[in-house]
Design a protein around this motif. Structure first.
Motif, short mmCIF file in Angstrom:
data_model
loop_
_atom_site.label_atom_id
_atom_site.label_comp_id
_atom_site.label_asym_id
_atom_site.label_seq_id
_atom_site.Cartn_x
_atom_site.Cartn_y
_atom_site.Cartn_z
N SER A 1 2.93 15.42 21.27
CA SER A 1 3.90 15.77 20.01
C SER A 1 4.60 14.15 19.92
O SER A 1 4.20 13.35 20.80
CB SER A 1 4.95 16.85 20.41
N ALA A 2 5.37 14.25 19.00
CA ALA A 2 5.93 12.91 18.62
C ALA A 2 7.28 13.38 17.99
O ALA A 2 7.50 14.04 16.92
CB ALA A 2 5.16 11.87 17.80
N VAL B 1 5.49 13.62 12.73
CA VAL B 1 6.79 13.24 13.85
C VAL B 1 7.99 13.60 13.12
O VAL B 1 8.24 13.39 12.12
CB VAL B 1 6.70 11.82 13.83
N TYR C 1 -0.42 12.27 14.11
CA TYR C 1 0.97 12.80 14.42
C TYR C 1 1.88 13.24 13.18
O TYR C 1 1.78 12.38 12.29
CB TYR C 1 2.02 12.13 15.33
N PHE D 1 6.27 9.22 21.81
CA PHE D 1 4.88 10.05 22.07
C PHE D 1 4.81 10.90 23.19
O PHE D 1 5.29 10.10 24.32
CB PHE D 1 3.71 9.27 21.62
#
Length: 197
Positions: free
Chosen positions: A54-55, A184, A182, A82
């Motif tokens: 995940s970010a 974010v 990603y 990240f």
């Protein structure tokens, strides 16, 4: 099966005229009482899904104190965190140890002028980074720390708005799992010149 083996034995005795052939009793190889038996096949292990990387993005001036904010010149710098697992706002620094292997975390700090759609060379000297990695392949290993001399690879900001960014991370050598696409989440409102792409 036993009758077939017995029949073969009778045929062998009748046709060769040899002494009586003695057949040992059939052994149940799955029986735990037989110490010479090969181990029974183990139950297949359940497939365990690896964590989903995940970010999170956050303005440098809003970071928790353990991020040592004094490292950045501009409080409006964009911090991208990240992580090898799901994160929540605000992000937290992770430390690598043998106990938490395998994990990874990559933090990139971008000056406000780079918080806009486009391709960013991470070797740009304005970019700061911090990586943390622990692994347990053939023994434990871990390390990480801040770098003030750019990084390696590219970050492409595809789109950005007040709540999120969509980015592509490529060419990062820290860990194969770091590279990817990603969505974010922003922790807090966007600042700087960011516009949708």
């Amino acid at each position: 099966m036993k009758r077939m083996i017995l029949a073969l034995g009778v045929i062998a005795i009748a046709s060769t005229g040899c002494d009586e052939i003695v057949f040992e009793p059939v052994v149940d190889w799955t029986s735990p009482s037989d110490p010479g038996a090969p181990p029974s096949p183990s139950e297949p292990e359940e497939d365990v899904e690896p964590p989903t990387p995940s970010a999170i993005a956050m303005r440098a001036g809003d970071l928790p104190s353990d991020f040592d904010f004094h490292m950045w010149d501009d409080p409006d710098s964009l911090i991208l965190v990240f992580n090898s697992d799901v994160q929540e706002c605000p992000p937290t620094l992770i430390e690598a140890t043998c106990d938490n292997a395998p994990i990874w975390q990559l933090i990139l700090t971008l000056p406000p002028e780079l918080d806009t759609p486009g391709l960013i060379d991470l070797s740009d000297s304005r970019i700061r980074s911090r990586e943390t990695l622990s692994f347990n392949d053939n023994g434990c290993g871990f390390g990480g720390g801040w770098s003030f001399f750019g990084y390696r690879g590219t970050l492409e900001i595809i789109s950005t708005d007040e709540t999120s960014l969509f980015v592509k991370l490529r060419g990062v050598l820290m860990n194969d799992q770091v590279n990817g696409d990603y969505t974010v989440q922003r922790c807090g409102a966007a600042t700087g010149p960011a516009t949708g792409g």
